[in-house]
Design a protein around this motif. Structure first.
Motif, PDB file in Angstrom:
ATOM      1  N   MET A  86      14.020  -6.670 -11.202  1.00 55.13           N
ATOM      2  CA  MET A  86      13.414  -6.966  -9.918  1.00 55.13           C
ATOM      3  C   MET A  86      13.548  -5.750  -9.013  1.00 55.13           C
ATOM      4  O   MET A  86      14.569  -5.079  -9.034  1.00 55.13           O
ATOM      5  N   ALA A  87      12.497  -5.494  -8.253  1.00 58.48           N
ATOM      6  CA  ALA A  87      12.485  -4.346  -7.355  1.00 58.48           C
ATOM      7  C   ALA A  87      12.074  -4.792  -5.951  1.00 58.48           C
ATOM      8  O   ALA A  87      11.211  -5.657  -5.798  1.00 58.48           O
ATOM      9  N   LYS A  88      12.673  -4.171  -4.956  1.00 56.11           N
ATOM     10  CA  LYS A  88      12.337  -4.470  -3.569  1.00 56.11           C
ATOM     11  C   LYS A  88      10.970  -3.890  -3.225  1.00 56.11           C
ATOM     12  O   LYS A  88      10.469  -2.986  -3.887  1.00 56.11           O
ATOM     13  N   SER A  89      10.386  -4.401  -2.163  1.00 51.59           N
ATOM     14  CA  SER A  89       9.058  -3.982  -1.721  1.00 51.59           C
ATOM     15  C   SER A  89       8.961  -2.474  -1.535  1.00 51.59           C
ATOM     16  O   SER A  89       7.980  -1.854  -1.959  1.00 51.59           O
ATOM     17  N   ARG A  90       9.955  -1.884  -0.894  1.00 50.69           N
ATOM     18  CA  ARG A  90       9.904  -0.445  -0.621  1.00 50.69           C
ATOM     19  C   ARG A  90       9.816   0.362  -1.919  1.00 50.69           C
ATOM     20  O   ARG A  90       9.052   1.320  -2.023  1.00 50.69           O
ATOM     21  N   VAL A  91      10.584  -0.035  -2.914  1.00 51.84           N
ATOM     22  CA  VAL A  91      10.584   0.660  -4.203  1.00 51.84           C
ATOM     23  C   VAL A  91       9.241   0.488  -4.898  1.00 51.84           C
ATOM     24  O   VAL A  91       8.682   1.443  -5.435  1.00 51.84           O
ATOM     25  N   VAL A  92       8.703  -0.710  -4.852  1.00 53.85           N
ATOM     26  CA  VAL A  92       7.407  -0.990  -5.491  1.00 53.85           C
ATOM     27  C   VAL A  92       6.306  -0.188  -4.817  1.00 53.85           C
ATOM     28  O   VAL A  92       5.463   0.409  -5.487  1.00 53.85           O
ATOM     29  N   ARG A  93       6.310  -0.146  -3.479  1.00 55.07           N
ATOM     30  CA  ARG A  93       5.278   0.606  -2.762  1.00 55.07           C
ATOM     31  C   ARG A  93       5.331   2.086  -3.119  1.00 55.07           C
ATOM     32  O   ARG A  93       4.291   2.723  -3.305  1.00 55.07           O
ATOM     33  N   LYS A  94       6.528   2.630  -3.235  1.00 56.75           N
ATOM     34  CA  LYS A  94       6.660   4.042  -3.597  1.00 56.75           C
ATOM     35  C   LYS A  94       6.242   4.272  -5.051  1.00 56.75           C
ATOM     36  O   LYS A  94       5.513   5.216  -5.348  1.00 56.75           O
TER      37      LYS A  94
END
Length: 51
Positions: free
Chosen positions: A1-9
């Motif tokens: 699972m990844a947080k939104s910030r990581v996914v956006r980057k």
């Protein structure tokens, strides 16, 4: 699972684009204490299918 910030980057996308994917239920997510978490393989599969 990844947080939104990581996914956006990782996917080079805006917060609005990620929100749109949540609203249209194209990606699975979990909200924990105000943070959204995504399954990386779901996101990778979504973008690999579009290419």
């Amino acid at each position: 699972m990844a947080k939104s910030r990581v996914v956006r980057k990782l996917m080079d996308m805006s917060a609005a684009s990620l929100l749109n994917l949540r609203i249209t239920r194209k990606v699975r997510f979990k909200k924990v204490l105000g943070s959204y978490y995504y399954n990386k393989s779901d996101l990778m599969n979504l973008f690999n299918d579009e290419n």
